[in-house]
Design an enzyme around this catalytic site. Structure first.
Site, PDB file in Angstrom:
ATOM      1  N   ALA A 181       0.796  -1.237   0.000  1.00  0.00           N
ATOM      2  CA  ALA A 181       0.000   0.000   0.000  1.00  0.00           C
ATOM      3  C   ALA A 181       0.826   1.283   0.000  1.00  0.00           C
ATOM      4  CB  ALA A 181      -0.935   0.006   1.208  1.00  0.00           C
ATOM      5  N   TYR A 192       6.788 -13.143 -14.320  1.00  0.00           N
ATOM      6  CA  TYR A 192       5.660 -12.330 -13.855  1.00  0.00           C
ATOM      7  C   TYR A 192       4.344 -12.917 -14.365  1.00  0.00           C
ATOM      8  CZ  TYR A 192       2.526  -8.294 -13.480  1.00  0.00           C
ATOM      9  OH  TYR A 192       1.465  -7.472 -13.202  1.00  0.00           O
TER      10      TYR A 192
END
Length: 263
Positions: free
Chosen positions: A9, A161
């Protein structure tokens, strides 16, 4: 109003979402890897609403488990988990990297960490049903190689990824079936393509979208009933890689995942 844990965050999409949720009156639990940055974020968020900082390195699965314990103890009312933290492609010339536990880094942070965190938080989420799990995935998906899940051969950061995000999507669909009838929903989404984040810039890619563009889908899944076991492109229902829906692939993924987590 909900109590919402957001991983990753302190920057980019996670930071934007945290402020939107705090302004809307939710209790926002922000996770970051750096203690100073995470606490500063929580302090900023407290000018908007109720927030608390939690620190862990998701490249260490023991720290992931500790994070779950700290959150459960501090906020037994938790009812939303947003698995947002991730590692991108890496720099164009970067090689294969390892997590603290010796796993390929993208698989560890983008897939194994959310699996472990979610499993550890399921008891509290189930106790607070209706509850929601939002997995921030990607349209970039590539089936995992089950004979080389740690990508030791012909490594590519982009493929690593995409494999980790494929695994996250397939896991989401399997978990939704497991949680059917519990009141806990779990969905996965591609927020937006090449948002203006450090992850994208590290890969030497010119951003196509802002983090605000990507936030709408995450906020919708975190705060509104949207079914379970679904994949979204932004706010629109979409299809993940077809192999992610294959029960045989999901069974093999579950077996490989359990094996990796025992190592």
């Amino acid at each position: 109003m909900s109590t919402i844990l957001i991983t990753g965050a302190t920057s980019g999409l996670g930071r934007h979402i945290a402020f939107e949720l705090a302004r809307s009156g939710h209790v926002v639990l922000v996770h970051g890897r750096d203690a100073g940055r995470t606490e500063r974020l929580a302090e900023e968020l407290r000018t908007e609403g109720d927030a608390e900082a939690f620190v862990a390195d998701l490249a260490s699965l023991s720290q992931v488990r500790e994070l779950a314990g700290h959150v459960t103890d501090a906020h037994p009312e938790l009812d939303v988990l947003v698995n947002n933290a991730g590692v991108g492609f890496g720099a164009p010339d970067a090689g294969r990297e390892l997590s603290a536990d010796g796993h390929e880094l993208r698989l560890a942070v983008n897939y194994l960490a959310p699996v472990v965190l979610t499993r550890a938080l399921l008891p509290v989420l189930r106790a607070n049903a209706p509850a929601r799990i939002v997995n921030v995935g990607s349209a970039g998906q590539e089936p995992l190689s089950f004979d080389d899940p740690e990508f030791t051969r012909r490594y590519s950061g982009v493929s690593a990824y995409c494999r980790s995000k494929f695994a996250l999507a397939a896991h989401t669909f399997a978990l939704a079936e497991e949680l059917n009838g519990t009141g806990v929903s779990v969905n996965v989404l591609h927020p937006a393509t090449y948002m203006d984040t450090g992850m994208v810039r590290e890969a030497d890619v010119t951003p196509w979208n802002t983090v605000a563009d990507g936030a709408a889908g995450v906020l919708a899944l975190a705060t509104r009933e949207s079914g379970s076991g679904r994949y979204f492109d932004g706010t629109s229902p979409a299809r993940a890689h077809e192999a992610a829906y294959d029960p045989g692939v999901r069974a093999r993924l579950a077996a490989v995942t359990d094996q990796l987590l025992r190592v």
